[in-house]
Scaffold this active site. Sequence first.
Site, PDB file in Angstrom:
ATOM      1  N   ASN B 161      40.062  23.136  19.227  1.00  0.00           N
ATOM      2  CA  ASN B 161      39.055  22.171  18.773  1.00  0.00           C
ATOM      3  C   ASN B 161      40.210  20.909  18.541  1.00  0.00           C
ATOM      4  O   ASN B 161      41.328  21.037  17.982  1.00  0.00           O
ATOM      5  CB  ASN B 161      38.631  22.694  17.474  1.00  0.00           C
ATOM      6  CG  ASN B 161      37.577  21.513  16.824  1.00  0.00           C
ATOM      7  OD1 ASN B 161      36.729  21.172  17.437  1.00  0.00           O
ATOM      8  ND2 ASN B 161      38.210  20.966  15.743  1.00  0.00           N
ATOM      9  N   VAL B 162      39.560  19.635  18.617  1.00  0.00           N
ATOM     10  CA  VAL B 162      40.354  18.386  18.320  1.00  0.00           C
ATOM     11  C   VAL B 162      39.224  17.808  17.631  1.00  0.00           C
ATOM     12  O   VAL B 162      38.167  17.485  17.829  1.00  0.00           O
ATOM     13  CB  VAL B 162      40.519  17.693  19.565  1.00  0.00           C
ATOM     14  CG1 VAL B 162      41.406  16.303  19.078  1.00  0.00           C
ATOM     15  CG2 VAL B 162      41.521  18.559  20.551  1.00  0.00           C
ATOM     16  N   GLY B 163      39.687  17.611  16.242  1.00  0.00           N
ATOM     17  CA  GLY B 163      38.673  17.049  15.271  1.00  0.00           C
ATOM     18  C   GLY B 163      39.362  15.992  14.358  1.00  0.00           C
ATOM     19  O   GLY B 163      40.514  16.280  14.090  1.00  0.00           O
ATOM     20  N   ILE B 164      38.428  15.051  13.606  1.00  0.00           N
ATOM     21  CA  ILE B 164      39.119  14.065  12.864  1.00  0.00           C
ATOM     22  C   ILE B 164      38.733  14.554  11.418  1.00  0.00           C
ATOM     23  O   ILE B 164      37.514  14.668  11.351  1.00  0.00           O
ATOM     24  CB  ILE B 164      38.825  12.846  13.102  1.00  0.00           C
ATOM     25  CG1 ILE B 164      39.220  12.431  14.562  1.00  0.00           C
ATOM     26  CG2 ILE B 164      39.291  11.957  11.958  1.00  0.00           C
ATOM     27  CD1 ILE B 164      38.986  10.871  14.893  1.00  0.00           C
ATOM     28  N   TYR B 165      39.654  14.838  10.543  1.00  0.00           N
ATOM     29  CA  TYR B 165      39.164  15.336   9.340  1.00  0.00           C
ATOM     30  C   TYR B 165      40.000  14.453   8.301  1.00  0.00           C
ATOM     31  O   TYR B 165      41.181  14.375   8.451  1.00  0.00           O
ATOM     32  CB  TYR B 165      39.661  16.800   9.004  1.00  0.00           C
ATOM     33  CG  TYR B 165      38.937  17.679   9.982  1.00  0.00           C
ATOM     34  CD1 TYR B 165      37.417  17.957  10.241  1.00  0.00           C
ATOM     35  CD2 TYR B 165      39.832  17.868  11.217  1.00  0.00           C
ATOM     36  CE1 TYR B 165      36.967  18.729  11.392  1.00  0.00           C
ATOM     37  CE2 TYR B 165      39.276  18.898  12.334  1.00  0.00           C
ATOM     38  CZ  TYR B 165      37.791  18.996  12.226  1.00  0.00           C
ATOM     39  OH  TYR B 165      37.039  19.831  13.339  1.00  0.00           O
ATOM     40  N   ARG B 166      39.575  14.180   7.295  1.00  0.00           N
ATOM     41  CA  ARG B 166      40.254  13.275   6.080  1.00  0.00           C
ATOM     42  C   ARG B 166      41.433  14.301   5.346  1.00  0.00           C
ATOM     43  O   ARG B 166      41.278  15.348   5.399  1.00  0.00           O
ATOM     44  CB  ARG B 166      39.357  12.725   5.002  1.00  0.00           C
ATOM     45  CG  ARG B 166      39.355  13.887   3.666  1.00  0.00           C
ATOM     46  CD  ARG B 166      38.262  13.198   2.762  1.00  0.00           C
ATOM     47  NE  ARG B 166      38.472  13.596   1.707  1.00  0.00           N
ATOM     48  CZ  ARG B 166      37.590  13.811   0.748  1.00  0.00           C
ATOM     49  NH1 ARG B 166      36.519  13.260   0.725  1.00  0.00           N
ATOM     50  NH2 ARG B 166      38.041  14.445  -0.446  1.00  0.00           N
ATOM     51  N   HIS B 183      31.907  21.835  10.590  1.00  0.00           N
ATOM     52  CA  HIS B 183      32.752  21.593  11.576  1.00  0.00           C
ATOM     53  C   HIS B 183      33.518  22.943  12.182  1.00  0.00           C
ATOM     54  O   HIS B 183      33.786  23.817  11.410  1.00  0.00           O
ATOM     55  CB  HIS B 183      33.722  20.425  11.188  1.00  0.00           C
ATOM     56  CG  HIS B 183      33.066  19.307  10.832  1.00  0.00           C
ATOM     57  ND1 HIS B 183      33.570  18.307  10.419  1.00  0.00           N
ATOM     58  CD2 HIS B 183      31.771  19.029  11.212  1.00  0.00           C
ATOM     59  CE1 HIS B 183      32.588  17.163  10.252  1.00  0.00           C
ATOM     60  NE2 HIS B 183      31.668  17.610  10.843  1.00  0.00           N
ATOM     61  N   GLU B 225      37.221  19.091  23.984  1.00  0.00           N
ATOM     62  CA  GLU B 225      37.528  17.597  23.723  1.00  0.00           C
ATOM     63  C   GLU B 225      38.371  16.919  24.829  1.00  0.00           C
ATOM     64  O   GLU B 225      38.218  15.649  25.140  1.00  0.00           O
ATOM     65  CB  GLU B 225      37.987  17.338  22.375  1.00  0.00           C
ATOM     66  CG  GLU B 225      37.079  17.401  21.007  1.00  0.00           C
ATOM     67  CD  GLU B 225      36.856  18.825  20.674  1.00  0.00           C
ATOM     68  OE1 GLU B 225      37.582  19.812  21.299  1.00  0.00           O
ATOM     69  OE2 GLU B 225      35.999  19.172  19.995  1.00  0.00           O
ATOM     70  N   GLU B 274      33.932   7.588   0.893  1.00  0.00           N
ATOM     71  CA  GLU B 274      33.612   8.432   2.227  1.00  0.00           C
ATOM     72  C   GLU B 274      32.458   7.393   2.926  1.00  0.00           C
ATOM     73  O   GLU B 274      32.278   6.481   2.638  1.00  0.00           O
ATOM     74  CB  GLU B 274      33.090   9.722   2.016  1.00  0.00           C
ATOM     75  CG  GLU B 274      34.058  11.055   1.823  1.00  0.00           C
ATOM     76  CD  GLU B 274      34.647  11.053   3.598  1.00  0.00           C
ATOM     77  OE1 GLU B 274      34.028  10.897   4.325  1.00  0.00           O
ATOM     78  OE2 GLU B 274      35.312  12.259   3.319  1.00  0.00           O
TER      79      GLU B 274
END
Lengths: 76, 474
Positions: B161-166, B183, B225, B274
């Site tokens: 997985n490639v994800g954007i998380y804070r 997610h 992704e 957020e």
Amino acid sequence: MICPRCADEKIETLALSPVPGVWEVYQCQHCLYTWRSTEPLRRTSREHYPEEFRMTQADIDNAPQVPTIPPLLNQR
Amino acid sequence: MAYDTLREFLEALKQNGQLLEISEQVAAEPDLAAAANAVSRIGDNAPALYFDNIAGFTDARVALNTLGSWANHAIAMGLAPTTPTKPQVDEFIRRWETFPVAPERRDNPPWAENTVEGNAINLFDILPLFRLNDGDGGFYLDKACVVSRDPLDPDNFGKQNVGIYRMEVKGKRKLGLQPVPMHDIARHLHMAEERGEDLPVAISLGNDPIITLMGATPLRYDQSEYEMAGALREKSYPITTAPLTGFDVPWGSEVILEGVIEGRKREIEGPFGEFTGHYSGGRNMTVVRIDRASFRRKPIFESLYLGMPWTEIDYLIGPATCVPLYQQLKAEFPEVQAVNAMYTHGLLAIISTKKRYGGFARAVGLRAMTTPHGLGYVKMVIMVDEDVDPFNLPQVMWALSAKVNPAGDLVQLPNMSVLELDPGSSPAGITDKLIIDATTPVAPDKRGHYSQPVRDLPEAKAWAEKLSTLLARR
């Protein structure tokens, strides 16, 4: 120096400006609030820190887990 | 035009007059965030911002708002900067249909120039970190791609997985990371934690725009992704192997951080302003330990300001949210015409559809709520007829005003799942959901008096052309 957010007294220095003497980054070791010494007073001073962002021990104790830690498989 | 690096994208923004380079000295706070906040407020086609003279730093470079307007989003897609929103979404859909495009493996990534390991790592030495909003608990990495693998199927490329998380920087080599339960990374973490294991991660900072868009796109669990990035940029996406984790990471990043989410550990994090336009509140969040940092010489720190919408994040996740919802619905219901889920990451979606029979449209709305993204978002759906463009809000308002009778057109579902960040949810993560059926009832649903719609006159089309010609000749 006390934490602007939770008023705890245990503060550590996290970083110093590469150009000496311009700023320091501090971190409260209790609530982990992190700030730069050159930020506006509303972020650096307990007196001026906004009421709605202050953090108490109860806030820390009651903060929800994200995400919840699942039970261990071998203990089911 | 496919960009392999952030620097190539910045150059393209510059060539199109969409990069504002600010050389006067600024303070890290509040100037950087205030400028990025302001750029969203001064009108359409906001440029990206680039700062390289920040008080107290010697080599700091900060890029902000790179995707923060429709013009920038178009340039990211390799389209003319004047391309309107709906055609950008249509082009996104067209390219999506070429998935999968195999990635290209490359050697010698630019980020291999410098390496620091273990206790020698100090993120404050590598990046000019700064605060975004007043109530934020600290300094955040909020535009980085986080790569993780399925612990039970680590060789499955699609499940990587490639994800954007804070991520909050909480120490010289410590981060707090927010895996929203809906997610994919949360699924990976769950599998690791129930086995008492850490979850290895590779974090990629300062990227080409397409992988950033893909990191924000709710793909299916087993869709790569990188293979979708290849489809979206119409060219194989360049990846390489990260030295510590062995994960596949973008070849062109500015910085690669590798380490683990420490299993079964939570620690106070936040709050953080957020995408909902509200702070998250303090949470007990996961903890990342960085074990290796690799970075380009004088790396550019890319960050994103977010606050009361619209800000950069709304452009970043706008089409990226509409398109997977459209594709997932269309696969089962070819009657679906268009999906506009650009409002607060799809907490509200507007869907146009043809109707097979009475009750059909609201069933499509229900299905939107059970897509992978819908489970954590899609709190409200407005269903409209096929001749209403969901991107044309005056048309949507007409449908709401003329086609809805609350007596039968509101479908409210109690205690459904939503991400905890929804400020209206109570308890956090639980909300009622609502479908507003603003379609025209069809048989056997015979409610209302809709048999006499006013249609454009048959001659109006020719007159429209004639009037346009006359206007052009003036």
